[in-house]
Design a protein around this motif. Sequence first.
Motif, PDB file in Angstrom:
ATOM      1  N   GLU A   1      21.483  83.972  -8.605  1.00  0.00           N
ATOM      2  CA  GLU A   1      21.772  82.547  -9.238  1.00  0.00           C
ATOM      3  C   GLU A   1      22.593  81.497  -8.085  1.00  0.00           C
ATOM      4  N   VAL A   2      23.753  82.176  -7.668  1.00  0.00           N
ATOM      5  CA  VAL A   2      24.486  81.402  -6.755  1.00  0.00           C
ATOM      6  C   VAL A   2      23.824  80.992  -5.512  1.00  0.00           C
ATOM      7  N   LYS A   3      23.035  81.807  -5.054  1.00  0.00           N
ATOM      8  CA  LYS A   3      22.246  81.670  -3.850  1.00  0.00           C
ATOM      9  C   LYS A   3      21.231  80.204  -3.967  1.00  0.00           C
TER      10      LYS A   3
ATOM     11  N   PHE B   1      30.931  83.480  -8.235  1.00  0.00           N
ATOM     12  CA  PHE B   1      29.598  84.146  -9.051  1.00  0.00           C
ATOM     13  C   PHE B   1      30.098  83.794 -10.446  1.00  0.00           C
ATOM     14  N   GLU B   2      28.836  83.981 -11.311  1.00  0.00           N
ATOM     15  CA  GLU B   2      29.131  83.427 -12.502  1.00  0.00           C
ATOM     16  C   GLU B   2      30.129  84.680 -13.295  1.00  0.00           C
TER      17      GLU B   2
ATOM     18  N   ARG C   1      31.125  76.072 -14.186  1.00  0.00           N
ATOM     19  CA  ARG C   1      29.884  76.149 -13.747  1.00  0.00           C
ATOM     20  C   ARG C   1      29.877  75.538 -12.368  1.00  0.00           C
ATOM     21  N   ALA C   2      30.772  74.485 -12.372  1.00  0.00           N
ATOM     22  CA  ALA C   2      30.746  73.560 -11.065  1.00  0.00           C
ATOM     23  C   ALA C   2      30.964  74.454  -9.778  1.00  0.00           C
ATOM     24  N   ARG C   3      31.890  75.511  -9.998  1.00  0.00           N
ATOM     25  CA  ARG C   3      32.105  76.412  -8.866  1.00  0.00           C
ATOM     26  C   ARG C   3      30.692  77.401  -8.471  1.00  0.00           C
ATOM     27  N   ILE C   4      30.080  77.379  -9.325  1.00  0.00           N
ATOM     28  CA  ILE C   4      28.643  78.030  -8.932  1.00  0.00           C
ATOM     29  C   ILE C   4      27.879  77.344  -8.302  1.00  0.00           C
TER      30      ILE C   4
END
Length: 425
Positions: A215-217, A395-396, A386-389
């Motif tokens: 997801e973060v990728k 990571f979530e 979510r802004a950090r993802i």
Amino acid sequence: MKELISLTMVGVAEATLPQSATGTHKIQPVLTWNELALDAVRTKRLGAFAAARLYAMVNVAMYDAVNGIRVARKRSRRDFALVPPDSAPHRANRRAAAAAAAHAVLSALYPDMTDVYNARLEEDLAALNPPPARVETGRQWGEKVGQQVVELRANDGSSPSETQPGDTAPGAYRADWGSAQYRNMEPFGVNDPNVYLSDGPPALDSAAYADAFNEVKTLGNAAIPDQEKDEIFNFWRAGGGSARPPGEWIKIALAVAPQQPLTSSSLSRTVRLFALLGMALGDSAATSAQSKFTYHFWRPATAIRNADTDGNLATEQDSNWTQRNGSIGGSPEHTSGQSTFARAGATILASFYRDDSVTFSFTGDNAIAGARTFDSFSAAATEAGRARIFAGIHFEFSNQAGQQAGRGVAQEILDTRLLKTRRGH
């Protein structure tokens, strides 16, 4: 219909003053001195944990100064935060006391900025109605309280700096981390911040880890343009020279408090709100630091560039991957400090106003981000996490762990601190 609370400038204290408070009858010390605290964090380029501690100290001092005078007058009583009200004067101006308490904290911590604080205090005191004796008595009491708060927090574990060395093992944060001491910081409101320690990140070879990794990728990849994600990331960025993530929740409270009936005309309620909020932010720093130190987990950029070492067939290495944030992140990844601060702040505000669904707008410290509007405190907290993802730096699962910790910290403070013990507000 929900009331829209708008804050589109950094200058909250002056921009949001009610009309009745702009003359000589009243000053708004909680608003004014929180603005000065925000500016101190920006000017001194404090880290998020140091910023949270400062916000807590300023607001605890103002609360205890105001609360002490109310106790002396026997109109009502609440538990004190740090300074017992036993020696508080009966005939003293509470607004003078609040301003002087915040002045004492900021002047002690940043003596090179004393001229600014002295000028602001002089202006505040001059705007108060006579009798002068009550104003001066309030000033003296507030100064005493502020000095006591500084003394009581002088050896609270936030210094000296402690460095946790980096580690090159799979899953480990690679760089040295220079703020590890905050895991030992004495709490402001909770009994034990370690109660809210995360259970830790999932195993590197697990499906849960692979899902968060992939997801973060995708979502945090700087090479994939996305206007909405860019806007959200930039709004909540809160890097060096900003008010930092805990400061965003001080700013939200500054936007909301003057417009809500519960706080718009009540110094006692306003100072209590900000003290509860400050304590929750301060203790969120301690629990977040403890999780970071305990798990010392790698940031997404390191994980993605070294995915060939994680033992997970569902992750794929990309040695050129770059996060939207630019920098990789200056502390171990797990948990997200921003998420912890966000849910703590949202929980305090929603509980205090007995309503999560308060619509408000405010502007992030990153000037290019502009203002954003939220229809609830919880919606803002969710977006902040979510802004950090989207930034590519968390990571979530660390977002969710931080949100859980922040909620727990805030709820304990709401349940146990600054409670009414006699009838009154």
